[in-house]
Design an enzyme around this catalytic site. Structure first.
Site, PDB file in Angstrom:
ATOM      1  N   GLY A  61       0.844  -1.187   0.000  1.00  0.00           N
ATOM      2  CA  GLY A  61       0.000   0.000   0.000  1.00  0.00           C
ATOM      3  C   GLY A  61       0.877   1.233   0.000  1.00  0.00           C
ATOM      4  O   GLY A  61       1.996   1.197   0.519  1.00  0.00           O
TER       5      GLY A  61
ATOM      6  N   GLN B  67       3.417   9.900   0.851  1.00  0.00           N
ATOM      7  CA  GLN B  67       4.647   9.136   1.100  1.00  0.00           C
ATOM      8  C   GLN B  67       5.681   9.320  -0.006  1.00  0.00           C
ATOM      9  O   GLN B  67       6.828   8.882   0.129  1.00  0.00           O
ATOM     10  CB  GLN B  67       4.338   7.641   1.239  1.00  0.00           C
ATOM     11  CG  GLN B  67       3.512   7.305   2.472  1.00  0.00           C
ATOM     12  CD  GLN B  67       3.269   5.816   2.571  1.00  0.00           C
ATOM     13  OE1 GLN B  67       2.294   5.312   2.034  1.00  0.00           O
ATOM     14  NE2 GLN B  67       4.159   5.098   3.237  1.00  0.00           N
TER      15      GLN B  67
ATOM     16  N   CYS C 215       5.187   0.072   7.601  1.00  0.00           N
ATOM     17  CA  CYS C 215       4.938   1.194   6.696  1.00  0.00           C
ATOM     18  C   CYS C 215       6.225   1.511   5.954  1.00  0.00           C
ATOM     19  O   CYS C 215       7.299   1.528   6.570  1.00  0.00           O
ATOM     20  CB  CYS C 215       4.487   2.411   7.510  1.00  0.00           C
ATOM     21  SG  CYS C 215       4.152   3.870   6.527  1.00  0.00           S
ATOM     22  N   LEU C 216       6.117   1.755   4.651  1.00  0.00           N
ATOM     23  CA  LEU C 216       7.323   2.093   3.876  1.00  0.00           C
ATOM     24  C   LEU C 216       7.995   3.355   4.400  1.00  0.00           C
ATOM     25  O   LEU C 216       9.198   3.530   4.230  1.00  0.00           O
ATOM     26  CB  LEU C 216       6.958   2.272   2.394  1.00  0.00           C
ATOM     27  CG  LEU C 216       6.638   0.988   1.623  1.00  0.00           C
ATOM     28  CD1 LEU C 216       6.153   1.320   0.218  1.00  0.00           C
ATOM     29  CD2 LEU C 216       7.855   0.079   1.565  1.00  0.00           C
TER      30      LEU C 216
ATOM     31  N   HIS D 288      -5.137   2.029   7.022  1.00  0.00           N
ATOM     32  CA  HIS D 288      -3.763   2.525   7.177  1.00  0.00           C
ATOM     33  C   HIS D 288      -3.484   3.642   6.162  1.00  0.00           C
ATOM     34  O   HIS D 288      -2.930   4.689   6.516  1.00  0.00           O
ATOM     35  CB  HIS D 288      -2.792   1.351   7.008  1.00  0.00           C
ATOM     36  CG  HIS D 288      -1.351   1.714   7.050  1.00  0.00           C
ATOM     37  ND1 HIS D 288      -0.492   1.299   8.061  1.00  0.00           N
ATOM     38  CD2 HIS D 288      -0.575   2.434   6.202  1.00  0.00           C
ATOM     39  CE1 HIS D 288       0.716   1.771   7.831  1.00  0.00           C
ATOM     40  NE2 HIS D 288       0.704   2.458   6.702  1.00  0.00           N
ATOM     41  N   GLU D 289      -3.866   3.411   4.898  1.00  0.00           N
ATOM     42  CA  GLU D 289      -3.567   4.391   3.836  1.00  0.00           C
ATOM     43  C   GLU D 289      -4.423   5.649   3.956  1.00  0.00           C
ATOM     44  O   GLU D 289      -3.936   6.762   3.715  1.00  0.00           O
ATOM     45  CB  GLU D 289      -3.747   3.756   2.449  1.00  0.00           C
ATOM     46  CG  GLU D 289      -2.816   2.566   2.155  1.00  0.00           C
ATOM     47  CD  GLU D 289      -1.348   2.821   2.445  1.00  0.00           C
ATOM     48  OE1 GLU D 289      -0.894   3.986   2.369  1.00  0.00           O
ATOM     49  OE2 GLU D 289      -0.637   1.850   2.785  1.00  0.00           O
TER      50      GLU D 289
ATOM     51  N   HIS E 232      -2.928   8.023   6.307  1.00  0.00           N
ATOM     52  CA  HIS E 232      -1.866   8.849   5.702  1.00  0.00           C
ATOM     53  C   HIS E 232      -2.442  10.136   5.107  1.00  0.00           C
ATOM     54  O   HIS E 232      -1.815  11.193   5.182  1.00  0.00           O
ATOM     55  CB  HIS E 232      -1.159   8.079   4.583  1.00  0.00           C
ATOM     56  CG  HIS E 232      -0.056   7.173   5.049  1.00  0.00           C
ATOM     57  ND1 HIS E 232       1.070   7.650   5.706  1.00  0.00           N
ATOM     58  CD2 HIS E 232       0.126   5.837   4.922  1.00  0.00           C
ATOM     59  CE1 HIS E 232       1.883   6.628   5.972  1.00  0.00           C
ATOM     60  NE2 HIS E 232       1.330   5.511   5.516  1.00  0.00           N
TER      61      HIS E 232
HETATM   62  C1  QAP Z   1       0.453  -0.622   4.830  1.00  0.00           C
HETATM   63  O1  QAP Z   1       2.633  -1.217   4.301  1.00  0.00           O
HETATM   64  C2  QAP Z   1      -0.080  -1.827   5.534  1.00  0.00           C
HETATM   65  O2  QAP Z   1       9.331  -1.712   7.141  1.00  0.00           O
HETATM   66  C3  QAP Z   1       1.394  -0.951   3.717  1.00  0.00           C
HETATM   67  O3  QAP Z   1      11.327  -2.545   5.561  1.00  0.00           O
HETATM   68  C4  QAP Z   1       0.525  -2.298   6.693  1.00  0.00           C
HETATM   69  O4  QAP Z   1       3.488  -1.876   2.357  1.00  0.00           O
HETATM   70  C5  QAP Z   1      -1.175  -2.483   5.063  1.00  0.00           C
HETATM   71  C6  QAP Z   1       7.418  -2.351   4.088  1.00  0.00           C
HETATM   72  C7  QAP Z   1       0.014  -3.413   7.330  1.00  0.00           C
HETATM   73  C8  QAP Z   1      -1.681  -3.589   5.709  1.00  0.00           C
HETATM   74  C9  QAP Z   1      -1.088  -4.056   6.835  1.00  0.00           C
HETATM   75  C10 QAP Z   1       7.719  -2.001   5.379  1.00  0.00           C
HETATM   76  C11 QAP Z   1       8.457  -2.778   3.273  1.00  0.00           C
HETATM   77  C12 QAP Z   1       6.068  -2.272   3.524  1.00  0.00           C
HETATM   78  C13 QAP Z   1       9.028  -2.065   5.864  1.00  0.00           C
HETATM   79  C14 QAP Z   1       3.672  -1.671   3.525  1.00  0.00           C
HETATM   80  C15 QAP Z   1      10.061  -2.494   5.030  1.00  0.00           C
HETATM   81  C16 QAP Z   1       9.767  -2.850   3.734  1.00  0.00           C
HETATM   82  C17 QAP Z   1       4.986  -1.822   4.176  1.00  0.00           C
HETATM   83 CO    CO Z   2       2.139   3.592   5.609  1.00  0.00          CO
END
Ligand code: QAP
Ligand code: CO
Length: 179
Positions: A45, A50, A95-96, A137-138, A141
């Site tokens: 996501g 971001q 989270c990215l 979550h999004e 943001h």
């Molecule tokens: C949001 O999160 C989300 O720490 C999207 O090192 C979170 O794509 C949706 C990511 C939980 C549903 C459940 C995080 C990649 C990606 C990191 C992400 C990392 C590399 C997170």
């Molecule tokens: Co995020």
């Protein structure tokens, strides 16, 4: 268009995103570039803030039961609004924009959302499971809220400590490679 992921504690992540009014090729370029950055950074996501654009734009790409991520399941949401929510669930989120940190967050189990697609057509979706969590979550943001803002005081303190340490180590390893 090359986009860079904005990382905590960058102040831009606290900005409130503005509604999209023009569904033009600029928007389509942003969506396509966001998709590229999301995939290359292994995200499921991504919200426009971001990558530094304070617009109500987000992407969701939940992997299937075989853990495969396909463009067919990509959802692009413009100007999303949660119109119904119910139940409670907890999931270990990441989270990215907050790399390498994961913590349990409480969310609604189900949400109904009205939004627009890239051409401005009105859509709605009813979601549960991981998609529902990702949507919430999004959308957070878009309102300048990160998942770490939803942690208890003690877990937030634990996060700040760990994250500071991580940033410090990152800096050291960078200065080391440059000499
Ligand atoms: C949001 O999160 C989300 O720490 C999207 O090192 C979170 O794509 C949706 C990511 C939980 C549903 C459940 C995080 C990649 C990606 C990191 C992400 C990392 C590399 C997170
Ligand atoms: Co995020």
């Amino acid at each position: 268009m090359k986009l860079t992921i904005v990382e905590y504690p960058d102040k831009r992540l606290k900005e409130k995103s503005k509604p999209v009014v023009k569904f033009d090729s600029e928007l389509h370029k942003l969506l396509d570039a966001m998709y590229e950055s999301m995939l290359s950074s292994n995200g499921i996501g991504l919200a426009a803030i971001q990558v530094g654009y304070a617009k109500q734009v987000l992407l969701l790409n939940i992997p299937d039961e075989n853990d495969a991520q396909s463009r067919d399941s990509l959802i692009e949401m413009i100007n999303p609004v949660v119109v119904e929510s119910s139940g409670e669930t907890t999931y270990q989120e990441g989270c990215l924009s907050v790399p390498s940190f994961y913590e349990d967050v409480n969310r609604f189990e189900r949400v109904s959302v009205n939004y627009q697609d890239r051409d401005g057509n009105t859509k709605s979706i009813e979601a549960d499971g991981l998609l529902s969590i990702a949507i919430q979550h999004e959308i957070d943001h878009l309102n300048g809220i990160l998942f770490i803002d939803k942690l208890s005081y003690s877990r937030r303190k634990k996060f700040e400590k760990e994250y500071k340490k991580m940033l410090k180590e990152k800096k050291i390893s960078k200065s080391g490679t440059k000499e």
